[in-house]
Scaffold this motif. Structure first.
Motif, short mmCIF file in Angstrom:
data_model
loop_
_atom_site.label_atom_id
_atom_site.label_comp_id
_atom_site.label_asym_id
_atom_site.label_seq_id
_atom_site.Cartn_x
_atom_site.Cartn_y
_atom_site.Cartn_z
N GLU A 21 27.25 97.89 -54.51
CA GLU A 21 27.31 96.60 -53.81
C GLU A 21 28.72 96.03 -53.84
O GLU A 21 29.22 95.53 -52.81
CB GLU A 21 26.33 95.61 -54.45
CG GLU A 21 24.88 95.92 -54.17
CD GLU A 21 23.94 94.99 -54.94
OE1 GLU A 21 24.42 94.05 -55.63
OE2 GLU A 21 22.72 95.22 -54.86
N GLN A 22 29.39 96.06 -54.98
CA GLN A 22 30.74 95.53 -55.08
C GLN A 22 31.71 96.33 -54.21
O GLN A 22 32.60 95.76 -53.57
CB GLN A 22 31.21 95.56 -56.54
CG GLN A 22 30.49 94.57 -57.42
CD GLN A 22 30.76 93.14 -57.00
OE1 GLN A 22 31.87 92.78 -56.64
NE2 GLN A 22 29.73 92.31 -57.03
N LYS B 12 31.09 95.28 -50.62
CA LYS B 12 31.66 93.95 -50.37
C LYS B 12 33.17 94.04 -50.20
O LYS B 12 33.73 93.42 -49.29
CB LYS B 12 31.31 92.99 -51.51
CG LYS B 12 29.88 92.54 -51.51
CD LYS B 12 29.62 91.59 -52.68
CE LYS B 12 28.18 91.15 -52.74
NZ LYS B 12 27.89 90.28 -53.88
N MET C 159 20.57 100.23 -62.37
CA MET C 159 20.93 98.86 -62.00
C MET C 159 22.45 98.73 -61.91
O MET C 159 22.98 98.17 -60.94
CB MET C 159 20.38 97.88 -63.04
CG MET C 159 20.71 96.43 -62.76
SD MET C 159 20.20 95.32 -64.08
CE MET C 159 21.35 95.78 -65.38
N TYR C 160 23.17 99.27 -62.89
CA TYR C 160 24.63 99.20 -62.88
C TYR C 160 25.22 99.99 -61.71
O TYR C 160 26.18 99.56 -61.09
CB TYR C 160 25.22 99.67 -64.20
CG TYR C 160 25.00 98.70 -65.33
CD1 TYR C 160 25.35 97.35 -65.21
CD2 TYR C 160 24.44 99.11 -66.54
CE1 TYR C 160 25.15 96.46 -66.23
CE2 TYR C 160 24.23 98.22 -67.57
CZ TYR C 160 24.59 96.89 -67.41
OH TYR C 160 24.40 96.00 -68.45
N LYS C 161 24.64 101.12 -61.41
CA LYS C 161 25.12 101.91 -60.27
C LYS C 161 24.94 101.15 -58.97
O LYS C 161 25.84 101.15 -58.11
CB LYS C 161 24.38 103.25 -60.18
CG LYS C 161 24.83 104.26 -61.21
CD LYS C 161 24.08 105.57 -61.04
CE LYS C 161 24.53 106.61 -62.02
NZ LYS C 161 23.81 107.89 -61.84
N LYS C 162 23.81 100.46 -58.81
CA LYS C 162 23.58 99.66 -57.61
C LYS C 162 24.60 98.53 -57.51
O LYS C 162 25.11 98.24 -56.42
CB LYS C 162 22.16 99.09 -57.61
CG LYS C 162 21.10 100.12 -57.32
CD LYS C 162 19.71 99.50 -57.35
CE LYS C 162 18.64 100.54 -57.15
NZ LYS C 162 17.29 99.96 -57.18
N LYS C 163 24.90 97.90 -58.63
CA LYS C 163 25.89 96.81 -58.63
C LYS C 163 27.27 97.33 -58.23
O LYS C 163 27.99 96.68 -57.48
CB LYS C 163 25.97 96.13 -60.00
CG LYS C 163 24.79 95.25 -60.29
CD LYS C 163 24.96 94.54 -61.62
CE LYS C 163 23.79 93.62 -61.90
NZ LYS C 163 23.96 92.88 -63.16
N VAL C 164 27.63 98.51 -58.71
CA VAL C 164 28.93 99.10 -58.36
C VAL C 164 28.99 99.37 -56.87
O VAL C 164 29.99 99.06 -56.21
CB VAL C 164 29.17 100.39 -59.18
CG1 VAL C 164 30.35 101.17 -58.62
CG2 VAL C 164 29.41 100.05 -60.64
N GLU D 38 18.44 100.87 -66.62
CA GLU D 38 19.65 100.05 -66.75
C GLU D 38 20.83 100.73 -66.05
O GLU D 38 21.62 100.07 -65.36
CB GLU D 38 19.96 99.84 -68.22
CG GLU D 38 21.07 98.85 -68.47
CD GLU D 38 21.28 98.58 -69.95
OE1 GLU D 38 22.33 98.01 -70.28
OE2 GLU D 38 20.42 98.93 -70.78
#
Length: 67
Positions: free
Chosen positions: A56-57, A60, A49-54, A46
């Protein structure tokens, strides 16, 4: 003599109970450790997953700023 035989039988039974209790405690301990490892693995997944989302954001936002 019969008294010694009976006392040996009683001691054997008591020792068997102690051994069974020790084995049960060890099994419970192993089960808890296994559950904790599984929970730890899930938490690590988990977190990744959160590190990847950070990341990605962040990417972007960076590309948006460049445009």
């Amino acid at each position: 003599m019969a008294g010694k035989v009976e006392s040996i039988g009683v001691e054997k039974d008591e020792l068997a109970k102690v051994v069974a209790e020790a084995q049960l405690k060890e099994s419970v301990s192993e089960l808890r450790a296994s559950k904790e490892r599984e929970a730890n693995k899930e938490l690590e997944e988990e977190l990744m997953m959160y590190k990847k989302k950070v990341v990605e954001q962040h990417e972007k936002g960076f590309h948006k700023a460049i445009r």
